[in-house]
Motif scaffolding. Sequence first.
Motif, short mmCIF file in Angstrom:
data_model
loop_
_atom_site.label_atom_id
_atom_site.label_comp_id
_atom_site.label_asym_id
_atom_site.label_seq_id
_atom_site.Cartn_x
_atom_site.Cartn_y
_atom_site.Cartn_z
N ALA A 17 0.76 -1.23 0.11
CA ALA A 17 -0.35 -0.18 -0.17
C ALA A 17 0.68 1.54 -0.22
CB ALA A 17 -0.89 0.03 1.00
N ILE A 18 2.07 1.52 0.59
CA ILE A 18 3.17 2.24 1.40
C ILE A 18 3.28 2.72 -0.68
CG2 ILE A 18 4.89 3.17 1.96
CD1 ILE A 18 4.14 1.97 4.32
N ASN A 19 4.34 1.68 -1.57
CA ASN A 19 4.75 1.72 -2.55
C ASN A 19 3.13 2.50 -3.67
OD1 ASN A 19 7.24 0.96 -1.54
ND2 ASN A 19 7.05 -0.92 -2.23
N THR A 20 2.87 1.88 -3.64
CA THR A 20 1.66 1.31 -4.73
C THR A 20 0.93 3.61 -4.40
OG1 THR A 20 0.67 -0.01 -4.27
CG2 THR A 20 -0.58 1.31 -5.48
N LEU A 21 0.93 3.90 -3.28
CA LEU A 21 0.53 4.98 -3.23
C LEU A 21 1.89 5.67 -3.14
CD1 LEU A 21 -1.06 7.61 -1.57
CD2 LEU A 21 0.06 7.40 0.97
N ALA A 22 3.09 5.67 -3.58
CA ALA A 22 3.98 6.92 -3.93
C ALA A 22 3.96 6.88 -5.04
CB ALA A 22 5.45 6.03 -3.09
N GLU A 23 3.61 5.65 -5.76
CA GLU A 23 3.68 5.19 -7.29
C GLU A 23 2.65 6.81 -8.15
OE1 GLU A 23 3.69 2.56 -10.89
OE2 GLU A 23 3.93 2.23 -8.49
N ASN A 24 2.11 6.26 -6.50
CA ASN A 24 -0.02 7.06 -7.59
C ASN A 24 0.24 8.50 -6.99
OD1 ASN A 24 -0.97 4.30 -8.61
ND2 ASN A 24 -2.29 4.67 -7.06
N ALA A 74 3.82 10.09 -8.05
CA ALA A 74 4.67 10.25 -8.03
C ALA A 74 5.34 11.33 -7.12
CB ALA A 74 4.40 12.09 -9.53
N SER A 75 6.10 10.33 -6.15
CA SER A 75 6.28 10.46 -5.44
C SER A 75 7.47 8.96 -4.85
CB SER A 75 6.43 11.21 -3.49
OG SER A 75 5.81 10.19 -3.00
N SER A 76 8.59 8.95 -3.75
CA SER A 76 8.21 7.46 -3.75
C SER A 76 8.72 7.39 -1.59
CB SER A 76 10.44 8.34 -3.51
OG SER A 76 11.37 6.98 -2.84
N ALA A 77 8.44 6.28 -1.80
CA ALA A 77 8.36 5.66 -0.28
C ALA A 77 9.87 5.44 0.64
CB ALA A 77 7.92 3.94 -0.31
N VAL A 78 11.17 5.72 -0.29
CA VAL A 78 12.37 6.14 0.90
C VAL A 78 12.66 7.14 -0.45
CG1 VAL A 78 14.38 4.26 0.95
CG2 VAL A 78 12.09 2.85 1.58
N GLY A 79 12.89 7.55 0.05
CA GLY A 79 14.63 8.94 -0.66
C GLY A 79 13.49 9.76 -1.32
N ARG A 80 14.08 10.82 -2.58
CA ARG A 80 13.20 11.27 -3.60
C ARG A 80 13.02 10.19 -4.64
NH1 ARG A 80 12.54 15.63 -2.16
NH2 ARG A 80 12.80 17.03 -4.55
N SER A 81 12.74 10.65 -5.23
CA SER A 81 11.93 10.08 -6.59
C SER A 81 13.15 10.57 -7.57
CB SER A 81 10.53 10.55 -7.58
OG SER A 81 9.40 9.48 -6.38
N THR A 82 12.84 9.77 -8.72
CA THR A 82 13.92 9.73 -10.05
C THR A 82 13.09 11.29 -10.65
OG1 THR A 82 14.73 7.54 -10.12
CG2 THR A 82 15.16 9.05 -11.94
N GLN A 83 14.11 11.99 -10.63
CA GLN A 83 13.17 12.96 -11.51
C GLN A 83 13.45 13.03 -13.13
OE1 GLN A 83 16.78 15.45 -10.90
NE2 GLN A 83 17.43 15.30 -13.04
N PRO A 84 11.85 13.46 -13.53
CA PRO A 84 12.15 13.01 -15.01
C PRO A 84 13.09 13.61 -16.56
CG PRO A 84 10.67 15.19 -14.15
CD PRO A 84 11.30 14.77 -12.99
N PRO A 85 12.94 12.98 -17.45
CA PRO A 85 13.58 13.39 -18.22
C PRO A 85 13.48 14.86 -18.75
CG PRO A 85 12.06 12.06 -19.05
CD PRO A 85 11.81 12.23 -17.95
N PRO A 86 14.35 15.68 -19.23
CA PRO A 86 14.70 17.23 -19.13
C PRO A 86 13.23 17.47 -20.61
CG PRO A 86 17.08 16.47 -19.35
CD PRO A 86 15.86 14.77 -19.46
N ILE A 87 11.95 18.34 -21.07
CA ILE A 87 11.86 18.68 -22.18
C ILE A 87 12.44 18.65 -23.30
CG2 ILE A 87 10.24 20.15 -20.00
CD1 ILE A 87 11.09 22.91 -21.39
N ASN A 88 11.90 18.69 -24.12
CA ASN A 88 12.45 18.70 -25.60
C ASN A 88 12.83 19.85 -26.09
OD1 ASN A 88 10.20 15.48 -25.62
ND2 ASN A 88 12.92 15.61 -26.78
N ALA A 89 11.57 20.79 -25.81
CA ALA A 89 11.34 22.19 -26.28
C ALA A 89 10.54 23.07 -25.77
CB ALA A 89 11.96 22.65 -27.98
N LEU A 90 10.38 23.90 -26.11
CA LEU A 90 9.60 25.04 -25.70
C LEU A 90 9.38 25.99 -26.56
CD1 LEU A 90 10.68 27.13 -22.92
CD2 LEU A 90 9.21 25.39 -22.35
N ASN A 91 8.04 25.96 -26.69
CA ASN A 91 7.43 26.68 -28.44
C ASN A 91 6.88 27.81 -28.09
OD1 ASN A 91 8.06 24.29 -30.77
ND2 ASN A 91 6.96 23.59 -28.68
N VAL A 92 7.02 28.93 -28.76
CA VAL A 92 6.85 30.63 -28.26
C VAL A 92 6.50 31.19 -29.42
CG1 VAL A 92 7.18 32.77 -27.33
CG2 VAL A 92 8.25 30.61 -25.92
#
Length: 190
Positions: free
Chosen positions: A34-41, A43-61
């Motif tokens: 349950a703790i691991n499912t909550l952390a995954e749902n 976007a956090s971590s049950a132990v320590g910090r989550s792995t950051q997402p990959p960088p964005i590709n680009a901004l369009n303006v």
Amino acid sequence: MSQAKGALSGGRALTKLVQDNPTQGSLIQKIITAINTLAENTASSAVGRSTQPPPINALNVKVSGEYAHVTIDHSGDIQQGVHYFVEAANNANFIGAHPIHFGTSRTRDPIHLAANDDNGNPQKWYLRGYAQYPGSNPSRPVPYGGTNPTPITTTGSTNLTWQPSTGSGTASNSGQQIGWGFGKIARRQK
């Protein structure tokens, strides 16, 4: 069952508990799941910090008058709960940048960027974006224009120098810690 990075595990202690007291061991396994499912749902971590997402590709303006419509391209492998931030500054180093939270959207309403400062001098604007999970550090910021930030100029008659930034998340209130999103630390002390 394989464990995701940052997942809680019962390890050898749980294995021993299941052998010695199957009912109690089963309950502890359900709590861990349950703790691991909550952390995954979330976007956090049950132990320590989550792995950051990959960088964005680009901004369009797209600019019209004193408005910039900014969209974010992010085709990387991401998890539910990712948030996006854009920072706006009057310098290519993004010193004192103002964070703009896009939430989970990669497209938002146009941003008003005054054409002139308080004294009527034309302003150049620089934008960059990044992604972050609530339980991770932000991804590496990607400027509009790629490795060489491209300035944006708006046209209009508004004279407005933005007040100094006070940052975002757990960053210092000085506005000098840029690219922090929700924060790079879980708690900021006074």
